[in-house]
Design an enzyme around this catalytic site. Structure first.
Site, PDB file in Angstrom:
ATOM      1  N   TYR A   1       0.860  -1.241  -0.067  1.00  0.00           N
ATOM      2  CA  TYR A   1       0.046  -0.184   0.031  1.00  0.00           C
ATOM      3  C   TYR A   1       1.024   1.158  -0.089  1.00  0.00           C
ATOM      4  O   TYR A   1       0.467   2.300  -0.546  1.00  0.00           O
ATOM      5  CB  TYR A   1      -1.098  -0.028   1.034  1.00  0.00           C
ATOM      6  CG  TYR A   1      -2.083  -0.857   1.095  1.00  0.00           C
ATOM      7  CD1 TYR A   1      -3.184  -0.664   0.334  1.00  0.00           C
ATOM      8  CD2 TYR A   1      -2.084  -2.205   1.390  1.00  0.00           C
ATOM      9  CE1 TYR A   1      -4.495  -1.316   0.344  1.00  0.00           C
ATOM     10  CE2 TYR A   1      -2.966  -3.225   1.545  1.00  0.00           C
ATOM     11  CZ  TYR A   1      -4.307  -2.668   1.034  1.00  0.00           C
ATOM     12  OH  TYR A   1      -5.302  -3.492   0.720  1.00  0.00           O
TER      13      TYR A   1
ATOM     14  N   GLU B   1      -7.993  -7.811   5.503  1.00  0.00           N
ATOM     15  CA  GLU B   1      -7.029  -8.668   4.935  1.00  0.00           C
ATOM     16  C   GLU B   1      -6.311  -9.392   6.136  1.00  0.00           C
ATOM     17  O   GLU B   1      -6.113 -10.916   5.815  1.00  0.00           O
ATOM     18  CB  GLU B   1      -6.423  -8.159   4.092  1.00  0.00           C
ATOM     19  CG  GLU B   1      -6.799  -7.373   2.669  1.00  0.00           C
ATOM     20  CD  GLU B   1      -6.087  -6.515   1.871  1.00  0.00           C
ATOM     21  OE1 GLU B   1      -5.034  -6.244   2.059  1.00  0.00           O
ATOM     22  OE2 GLU B   1      -6.800  -5.928   1.176  1.00  0.00           O
TER      23      GLU B   1
END
Length: 387
Positions: free
Chosen positions: A98, A140
């Protein structure tokens, strides 16, 4: 929660950012994949980059998320995030990735919005990005924690390859090593990694159409213009090894006892077939109406499996729509006009996007609540992601 400082800035700039997001997304991917070409190997789809759908997905997800946060500052869009989180787990996405996305995405934003961007606007959109990123990372993390192994990807050996209809192939695989196997839920998919002729690995998601605790079965239709399915159809043989992800996808069979409607078109029959097989295996007595649409009878990839399983269920019926007529079946495109939908039915859709849009609208018009209409999407499209 979107801060009070950022909320008016996002609300004011959302129309402009939304308008320019497709250009921002193209700028972002060009920057990131130029700096990190290795991301094409086993992660990003070259086909989706070429046709622009990957860029559309990024633009769509950020725009949907930002719009939702403006309208509901304290609540994240769980349905959209869950779908993305499952896709990320199937690709073994990790939190540090990310940071890479953030770097190149905001370079793209600064470039494409150079005429209007200020430090305050940049800070507000940074907040939106990290709200979305941290929500996904949390989801996640929970999904990874529920796996049977700390390895989301593992090698599987092809033990059977057989034709399915006129242009599809069914693969049956068994574990190629001792990685613990995460059980699959009816309706889930796996990512399949195959090596292309130039040595680059490419990944696609395929619904599991059957299987046991120690096998995976998926069926893939040949896309002559695609990159992965031709390799699977032409090159992959019994005895070869493919990398499969753990089962993913949040569109799974509910645990209730109410009626089910499984509506599919084309190769979208695979999750319906998986759900049907699970109902047979558990001796279910649920009322099940299977609706399927094909261009012609011979093309129906899982015709034998689905007909056999419907026959084994005491409360199941099947209706078929064919563009090329065949005796005993509906002609043309699927319609719910003359289909009796039980009041408390759950509806599962899978097929091409126009098909799902049409059937979802018809189901809503028939009185089925939106929360009982489930649909699976493959590829990077995010239509109705916040519905």
């Amino acid at each position: 929660m979107l801060s009070a400082q950022s909320l008016p800035l996002i609300e004011a700039t959302l129309p402009l950012v939304g308008e320019r997001m497709p250009q921002i997304a193209r700028n972002f991917y060009k920057r990131m994949l130029t700096a990190h070409p290795e991301l094409f190997d086993g992660l990003f789809s070259r086909s989706n980059q070429k046709n622009g759908t990957q860029q559309q997905a990024l633009a769509g997800s950020i725009a949907v998320f930002a719009t939702h946060m403006v309208q509901n500052p304290d609540i994240t869009p769980e349905a959209m995030l869950s779908r993305i989180a499952h896709k990320h787990v199937s690709l073994d996405i990790q939190p540090e990735q990310y940071d890479i996305v953030y770097k190149y995405l905001f370079e793209g934003i600064a470039d494409e919005l150079s005429d209007v961007i200020t430090a305050e606007i940049a800070a507000a959109w940074t907040e939106v990005y990290w709200l979305m990123a941290h929500a996904l990372i949390k989801m996640e993390k929970g999904l990874y924690a529920g796996l049977a192994s700390d390895k989301p990807l593992a090698p599987w050996t092809v033990v059977k390859k057989q034709a399915a209809g006129t242009d599809a192939v069914t693969f049956t695989l068994e574990p190629a090593d001792d990685t613990p196997v995460t059980p699959a839920l009816p309706g889930q998919y796996v990512s399949v990694t195959a090596t292309m002729p130039d040595g680059i690995r490419q990944v696609r998601q395929y619904s599991l159409s059957a299987g046991t605790a120690t096998t995976r079965v998926f069926t893939t239709k040949l896309d002559a213009d695609g990159e992965v399915s031709p390799v699977l159809h032409r090159d992959v043989q019994v005895g070869d090894t493919l990398i499969l992800s753990v089962p993913c996808g949040d569109i799974t069979l509910d645990t209730g006892t109410g009626p089910l409607i499984l509506a599919s078109a084309g190769i979208g029959c695979t999750p319906s077939a998986s759900i049907l097989r699970s109902l047979v295996d558990t001796g279910s007595k649920r009322e099940v109406l299977v609706l399927h649409a094909e261009s012609n009878l011979e093309r129906w990839a899982l015709r034998d499996q689905m007909n056999e399983d419907v026959a084994l269920l005491e409360a199941a019926e099947l209706e078929l729509w064919l563009e090329i007529p065949s005796a005993g079946h509906h002609e043309g495109f699927m319609s719910l006009e003359n289909v009796t939908i039980p009041e408390d039915a759950s509806v599962y859709l899978c097929g091409p996007l126009p098909f799902m849009r049409s059937l979802r609208a018809q189901a809503l018009q028939s009185g089925v609540p939106a929360e009982r209409i489930h649909y699976e999407i493959f590829g990077p499209d995010l239509w109705l992601a916040n519905a």
